[in-house]
Design a protein around this motif. Sequence first.
Motif, PDB file in Angstrom:
ATOM      1  N   ALA A  57      71.094  14.052  -3.197  1.00 53.53           N
ATOM      2  CA  ALA A  57      72.153  14.860  -2.590  1.00 53.53           C
ATOM      3  C   ALA A  57      71.637  16.236  -2.200  1.00 53.53           C
ATOM      4  O   ALA A  57      72.010  16.773  -1.147  1.00 53.53           O
ATOM      5  N   GLU A  58      70.755  16.803  -3.031  1.00 53.01           N
ATOM      6  CA  GLU A  58      70.177  18.108  -2.697  1.00 53.01           C
ATOM      7  C   GLU A  58      69.329  18.011  -1.437  1.00 53.01           C
ATOM      8  O   GLU A  58      69.406  18.875  -0.554  1.00 53.01           O
ATOM      9  N   ARG A  59      68.512  16.941  -1.355  1.00 45.50           N
ATOM     10  CA  ARG A  59      67.720  16.758  -0.137  1.00 45.50           C
ATOM     11  C   ARG A  59      68.613  16.560   1.075  1.00 45.50           C
ATOM     12  O   ARG A  59      68.338  17.088   2.160  1.00 45.50           O
ATOM     13  N   THR A  60      69.698  15.791   0.892  1.00 41.77           N
ATOM     14  CA  THR A  60      70.618  15.560   2.008  1.00 41.77           C
ATOM     15  C   THR A  60      71.281  16.859   2.442  1.00 41.77           C
ATOM     16  O   THR A  60      71.445  17.118   3.646  1.00 41.77           O
ATOM     17  N   ARG A  61      71.670  17.694   1.468  1.00 44.96           N
ATOM     18  CA  ARG A  61      72.274  18.988   1.821  1.00 44.96           C
ATOM     19  C   ARG A  61      71.291  19.863   2.569  1.00 44.96           C
ATOM     20  O   ARG A  61      71.660  20.532   3.547  1.00 44.96           O
ATOM     21  N   GLU A  62      70.041  19.872   2.132  1.00 43.66           N
ATOM     22  CA  GLU A  62      69.045  20.678   2.834  1.00 43.66           C
ATOM     23  C   GLU A  62      68.822  20.166   4.247  1.00 43.66           C
ATOM     24  O   GLU A  62      68.730  20.953   5.203  1.00 43.66           O
ATOM     25  N   GLU A  63      68.732  18.835   4.395  1.00 39.27           N
ATOM     26  CA  GLU A  63      68.559  18.278   5.732  1.00 39.27           C
ATOM     27  C   GLU A  63      69.770  18.559   6.605  1.00 39.27           C
ATOM     28  O   GLU A  63      69.630  18.876   7.790  1.00 39.27           O
ATOM     29  N   GLU A  64      70.974  18.449   6.021  1.00 42.76           N
ATOM     30  CA  GLU A  64      72.181  18.734   6.787  1.00 42.76           C
ATOM     31  C   GLU A  64      72.229  20.203   7.185  1.00 42.76           C
ATOM     32  O   GLU A  64      72.635  20.539   8.314  1.00 42.76           O
ATOM     33  N   ALA A  65      71.802  21.085   6.280  1.00 44.43           N
ATOM     34  CA  ALA A  65      71.780  22.510   6.609  1.00 44.43           C
ATOM     35  C   ALA A  65      70.796  22.789   7.742  1.00 44.43           C
ATOM     36  O   ALA A  65      71.103  23.551   8.669  1.00 44.43           O
ATOM     37  N   ARG A  66      69.609  22.163   7.669  1.00 39.94           N
ATOM     38  CA  ARG A  66      68.639  22.366   8.760  1.00 39.94           C
ATOM     39  C   ARG A  66      69.176  21.814  10.074  1.00 39.94           C
ATOM     40  O   ARG A  66      68.981  22.420  11.137  1.00 39.94           O
ATOM     41  N   ARG A  67      69.849  20.648  10.009  1.00 41.29           N
ATOM     42  CA  ARG A  67      70.398  20.076  11.235  1.00 41.29           C
ATOM     43  C   ARG A  67      71.469  20.988  11.824  1.00 41.29           C
ATOM     44  O   ARG A  67      71.503  21.212  13.045  1.00 41.29           O
ATOM     45  N   ARG A  68      72.336  21.529  10.964  1.00 41.07           N
ATOM     46  CA  ARG A  68      73.384  22.412  11.459  1.00 41.07           C
ATOM     47  C   ARG A  68      72.800  23.697  12.041  1.00 41.07           C
ATOM     48  O   ARG A  68      73.306  24.215  13.044  1.00 41.07           O
ATOM     49  N   VAL A  69      71.752  24.206  11.403  1.00 43.71           N
ATOM     50  CA  VAL A  69      71.109  25.404  11.939  1.00 43.71           C
ATOM     51  C   VAL A  69      70.518  25.122  13.320  1.00 43.71           C
ATOM     52  O   VAL A  69      70.660  25.928  14.256  1.00 43.71           O
TER      53      VAL A  69
END
Length: 442
Positions: free
Chosen positions: A188-200
């Motif tokens: 979930a932490e990796r997914t949140r980081e990937e989602e944050a990078r995608r949103r950025v």
Amino acid sequence: MTPEQGARAHHWLRVHPMALDALIAVAVFVVVIVASVTMASSGGTPGFGKRELPAHSVVLTLLASAALGARRLAPMKVLVVVSALSVLELVLGTQSHPPSERHASLAMTVVIAVFTVAMRTDRHTTFRVALVTVAGFIPATMLLGAQPWYVSENLGIVAWLGLAATLGEAVRHRRAAVDAIRERAERAERTREEEARRRVAEERLRIARELHDVVAHHIALVNVQAGVAAHVMDTRPDQAKEALGHIRQASRRALGELQTTVGLLRQQDEPIAPTEPARGLAVLDELVEGFTKAGMAVSVHAPAADGPLPSAVDLAAYRVVQEALTNVHKHAGAESSARVRIVRRGVAVDPLLDITVEDDGPRHDRVAAAPAAGLGGMGSGHGLTGMRERAAALHGTCETGPRDDGGFRVRVTLPLRPPGAPDTEDDVVRSGPESWKVGWCG
């Protein structure tokens, strides 16, 4: 020992499991020796030291305890070794003790070995191992241990072996559950980081698209008007003054839109961003007026602009028209004319907004510019890329290309209802010649 020292010791033992096994082996050795010399039955005098401790008991207990030190590395082998040593102790005990003083204290090592097997293997293996151990070790205990065979000490070993298998299984399940929770948390932490990078990344593209639309349009108008002012500065000062006024007006609008766009990026603790609403088809006349003042004839046929539109569709339609007219002015020239058509079409359950911008510029010039542009022959290609990105973000389509009779066409179709939205009776789409409003600006 203070709680802090206890926590540090517990952490150290978790990091060094072999040291923990060594401590367990020492503790088992001491407990088995104490149990071997303690009488608890009614066959003799109860108490500590009331039973003789032969040398073979010390040696076998030492070997079995030492074997437990390797229980994590080879649990099955350790179980076989301690079971054999325990049976051997029972056999030798028949020679050193009378029937009433025999004991099975070394069975403690078998219980710990069964617990380890259950903790480090699967359920089926645990069941089979426990069954084989009980079937082989319990009869030997009843025949060679304390007599009569039904004394509580012999029967208690069955309960201890079952309890060890159950506890080992429970510990294994708990560790598996903790590992699964930890893995899900890490995933979930990796997914949140990937989602944050995608949103950025998406936000950077959106900001770049907005800034390009604002700057490209107004700077193109400023460039044209500046050229006009420089050309007529000496011969027609009044026209040069008018062109400079247009430059001032276009630059003021560019600064206003830039301030609005940049204001959206401000943090909460910074001054409040401008509250001017985002541009849309409601100010389409102002957009067209800027081009007509630059000398380009623009016809507008936009009945769909009079009704309410979703805010995202409204802004996207405005930016598409803005970029398309800017490209016409840039590549076809101010002497060309452009036609803007914005209508609704489709059915009630699937309404669409159709935006078409056409011009009658020289066809050969536009086609020749296409290879250099990379995307339809318009500038560096960022404008058409922005159109396609806007259309794709709203699940629409974007078509660009030269017309058969000369000029260029940009057509963007945007759905007025997001995918999966419920149907309503108010979504009836009316389009037809009777609702058209045609006008010429300039």
